[in-house]
Design a protein around this motif. Structure first.
Motif, PDB file in Angstrom:
ATOM      1  N   ASN A  21     -30.121  79.576 -14.997  1.00  0.00           N
ATOM      2  CA  ASN A  21     -31.476  78.900 -15.077  1.00  0.00           C
ATOM      3  C   ASN A  21     -32.620  80.062 -15.100  1.00  0.00           C
ATOM      4  OD1 ASN A  21     -31.869  79.931 -12.456  1.00  0.00           O
ATOM      5  ND2 ASN A  21     -32.297  77.832 -11.569  1.00  0.00           N
ATOM      6  N   LEU A  63     -35.447  81.257 -24.932  1.00  0.00           N
ATOM      7  CA  LEU A  63     -36.053  80.186 -25.641  1.00  0.00           C
ATOM      8  C   LEU A  63     -34.917  79.786 -26.656  1.00  0.00           C
ATOM      9  CD1 LEU A  63     -39.031  82.332 -26.881  1.00  0.00           C
ATOM     10  CD2 LEU A  63     -39.131  80.606 -25.061  1.00  0.00           C
ATOM     11  N   ARG A  64     -34.179  80.339 -26.744  1.00  0.00           N
ATOM     12  CA  ARG A  64     -32.956  79.809 -27.950  1.00  0.00           C
ATOM     13  C   ARG A  64     -32.075  78.631 -27.180  1.00  0.00           C
ATOM     14  NH1 ARG A  64     -27.799  81.206 -28.539  1.00  0.00           N
ATOM     15  NH2 ARG A  64     -28.290  83.308 -27.407  1.00  0.00           N
ATOM     16  N   THR A  65     -32.018  78.940 -25.765  1.00  0.00           N
ATOM     17  CA  THR A  65     -30.955  78.172 -24.991  1.00  0.00           C
ATOM     18  C   THR A  65     -31.749  77.028 -24.103  1.00  0.00           C
ATOM     19  OG1 THR A  65     -31.054  79.640 -23.123  1.00  0.00           O
ATOM     20  CG2 THR A  65     -29.029  79.589 -24.782  1.00  0.00           C
ATOM     21  N   SER A  66     -33.061  76.973 -24.458  1.00  0.00           N
ATOM     22  CA  SER A  66     -34.040  75.841 -23.942  1.00  0.00           C
ATOM     23  C   SER A  66     -34.069  76.114 -22.505  1.00  0.00           C
ATOM     24  CB  SER A  66     -33.488  74.584 -24.281  1.00  0.00           C
ATOM     25  OG  SER A  66     -33.447  74.206 -25.524  1.00  0.00           O
ATOM     26  N   LEU A  93     -46.089  76.843 -24.230  1.00  0.00           N
ATOM     27  CA  LEU A  93     -45.665  76.251 -23.118  1.00  0.00           C
ATOM     28  C   LEU A  93     -47.016  76.289 -22.147  1.00  0.00           C
ATOM     29  CD1 LEU A  93     -42.357  78.572 -22.764  1.00  0.00           C
ATOM     30  CD2 LEU A  93     -42.680  75.972 -23.252  1.00  0.00           C
ATOM     31  N   SER A 107     -45.573  82.250 -27.358  1.00  0.00           N
ATOM     32  CA  SER A 107     -44.785  81.314 -26.915  1.00  0.00           C
ATOM     33  C   SER A 107     -45.455  80.994 -25.564  1.00  0.00           C
ATOM     34  CB  SER A 107     -43.633  82.344 -26.250  1.00  0.00           C
ATOM     35  OG  SER A 107     -42.798  82.433 -27.374  1.00  0.00           O
ATOM     36  N   LEU A 157     -36.734  77.251 -20.218  1.00  0.00           N
ATOM     37  CA  LEU A 157     -38.291  77.456 -20.259  1.00  0.00           C
ATOM     38  C   LEU A 157     -38.554  78.689 -19.335  1.00  0.00           C
ATOM     39  CD1 LEU A 157     -39.559  73.918 -20.581  1.00  0.00           C
ATOM     40  CD2 LEU A 157     -38.718  75.547 -22.299  1.00  0.00           C
TER      41      LEU A 157
END
Length: 615
Positions: free
Chosen positions: A212, A240-243, A277, A273, A245
């Motif tokens: 995480n 970012l690619r694997t969500s 966010l 980015s 955050l």
């Protein structure tokens, strides 16, 4: 003889010998008190303590341990409060005693009050919490412990033992494992990274069952601590690619890596980015953005970020003031300082350093004077900045008097500032005096030898240059070679003076020859004083033409986008001849050229430099 009797439990014989001693020092008294406690005789220990002429801190601590040993917690507390002097051992004795007597809440409260801690303090607290059924709290304390002990390599094994114990603690409590797993993984990653074992940190990351934001941030921060900034940016992009955050800490660490890589383009991508966010206006992310833009040569963008931040703290103000100082925006720095004061933000020593630097880099002598009655504790760095201000404004005698009369004991930093100013003003006598003072303080200070050698070379005193070079060689002092670099599309290109190793060397030298022709058409004449070799004038001119910063600029001109800003980084101070030449080059090619040397940023536009020639 007394210790021998105590070890065999013969307390009466030990006491008889003790009282027969012609002279008894503190060590003897403490040994006897400890022996009584080991022989389970608290009463005699107390009597000896009361008889002791001048109980030491060790005596008091021994009694505290004794009271806890007999379960007399209140008496231990009373003794601790009455101690005339408390050392770390006495605090640790109280922590350990509380835990052993199931007073863990008292231990936590005292632990938080400790003025300083060592590995015994942390281990006692972690172990005590677990022994009293508070394993979750033990894990939290361990997390705090990392910041203290992980950086101290001598405690590596102890820290590893603590970590392993905490993993075992968590396995004993099945309901806590799901909550603790993330913490344990992140703690191990941070721990290994702080101990410079980054490969082990990476291994833990890839072995984690779930990843995480906490675990990812721990790794990318660890990469930054170990100079693996490219790997850190890769982790951020993977998040970012694997969500996964990123949070505040993720952005702060990533922007720090962009700073270290001097990559403005990547810094802008990270900024974008953060905005997406909704973290672009966060004060911690904003502070890092201000620093990133300033250190990557885009001070105008740093000011824009600063103005958009609704919440500002002392770090924010210091970042923008120091950034403006480094870029020669002295009046901006002064105006921002006025706004800071109006906003009731109290300046600190970093603020003062930034203000003095801005005065120095902008030639603002009158604004540079500071009062020694300021509430800010003045340090050598502040006095060095003031010397620099005076030196750049040509007031060398006043600068020397300032150094001799400063209230702090002078050090090499202050004298180096004066020596550097002498070079700009060609005052060789004062330069030699300053150099002698520095070498008395630091005989192996390479900067002193290099500055003085350059001074002699510009004055054509080649015999003195040779003498200094021989001395440097004999003492093993190595001069750092000048080098410059530019970053194009994320790739750093490094150049040394006269370097022909680059794959585009032929094109680079063709561009430089073209620039030199254009320079001569504008009336440029090389300043041979900055050629530091005893050669013919023609060779001196050629060596100046191919200084590392000029090679870097030529490379950027043949590879950069038309009209873009060219940013060159240099490890040493830019020489006076290159400074004059680059002002004209910026006019010839109609580009803004930004050069960051060891002292500051120079923004060259249309034949003018932002430093106003106060570099």
């Amino acid at each position: 003889m007394i210790v021998g009797r105590l070890r065999t439990g013969c307390l009466d014989d030990a006491l008889k010998l003790f009282y027969e001693m012609p002279v008894r020092d503190a060590i003897c008294w403490n040994t006897m008190i400890k022996g009584c406690l080991d022989c389970v005789d608290l009463t005699t220990a107390e009597e000896l303590f009361d008889e002791m002429p001048e109980p030491s801190v060790v005596s008091w601590t021994t009694m505290i341990n004794g009271f806890f040993q007999f379960g007399q917690v209140e008496r231990a507390e009373l003794f601790f409060k009455q101690m005339p002097i408390r050392d770390l051992a006495s605090w640790n004795a109280m922590i350990n005693g509380y835990c052993e007597n199931a007073r863990v809440d008292n231990a936590v409260k005292l632990f938080e009050q400790m003025p300083s801690r060592n590995v015994i303090s942390w281990t006692s607290m972690i172990g005590g919490l677990d022994q009293n059924g508070k394993s979750e709290k033990a894990l939290n304390v361990l997390r705090e412990c990392q910041g203290w002990c992980c950086a101290q390599s001598e405690y590596f094994d102890v820290c590893m033992e603590c970590l392993c114990k905490c993993i075992v603690f968590s396995s004993w409590h099945a309901d806590s494992w799901s909550r603790s797993q993330v913490f344990v993984c992140a703690s191990l990653i941070t721990f290994y990274a702080n101990c410079k074992r980054i490969e082990k940190a990476t291994q833990v990351f890839y072995e984690a069952v779930h990843r995480n934001v906490v675990i990812c941030t721990a790794l990318l921060t660890g990469y930054g601590l170990n100079g693996r900034h490219e790997d850190g940016l890769k982790v951020f992009n993977d998040m970012l690619r694997t969500s996964v955050l990123p949070n505040q800490s993720s952005f702060v660490s990533t922007l720090n890596s962009c700073c270290s890589l001097e990559s403005l383009d990547r810094g802008k991508e990270v900024h974008a980015s953060a905005v997406k966010l909704q973290l672009g206006s966060d004060v911690f992310v904003g502070n890092s953005l201000v620093v990133m833009y300033s250190k990557c040569g885009a001070v105008d963008d740093a000011v824009v970020v600063f103005k958009r931040l609704k919440e500002k703290n002392i770090v924010t103000w210091n970042a923008i003031i120091c950034g403006c100082a480094q870029h020669g925006r002295g009046m901006w720095a002064m105006e921002l300082f006025s706004q800071m004061i109006c906003g009731l933000v109290k300046p600190d020593e970093i603020t003062l350093t930034g203000l003095l630097s801005s005065c120095s880099h902008s030639g603002m002598l009158q604004k540079g004077y500071f009062s020694e009655n300021t509430s800010i504790e003045l340090k050598h760095e502040h006095y060095a900045c003031m010397v620099d201000v005076l030196g750049r404004c040509g007031k060398l005698e006043e600068a020397e008097d300032f150094v001799r009369n400063m209230p702090l004991k002078t050090n090499s930093i202050v004298w180096l500032a004066l020596l550097s100013s002498c070079r700009m003003r060609s005052n060789l006598d004062l330069a030699e005096r300053a150099a002698n003072y520095i070498l008395d303080l630091e005989p192996h200070c390479s900067a002193t030898y290099v500055l003085l050698s350059n001074f002699y070379a510009s004055a054509n005193r080649w015999g003195d240059v040779s003498r200094l070079r021989v001395t440097m060689r004999d003492k093993g002092i190595v001069k750092q070679p000048g080098r410059s670099w530019v970053t194009i599309k994320g790739q750093k290109h490094l150049f040394l003076s006269g370097d022909k190793s680059h794959s585009l060397s032929e094109n680079i030298y063709w561009k430089l020859d073209w620039l030199n022709m254009k320079l001569k058409e504008l009336g440029y004449l090389p300043d041979k004083r900055f050629s530091l070799h005893d050669v013919e004038d023609e060779q001196k001119e050629e060596s100046l033409f191919y200084h590392s910063e000029r090679l870097a600029i030529a490379f950027a001109l043949i590879t950069a986008v038309e009209g873009s800003t060219i940013a060159v980084m240099k490890n040493l101070r830019i020489c006076g001849d290159c400074h004059s030449a680059i002002k004209l080059i910026a006019k010839i090619v109609d580009h803004e050229i930004v050069v960051r040397d060891s002292s500051r940023f120079h923004h060259f536009r249309s034949g003018i430099c932002s430093c106003g020639d106060y570099w």
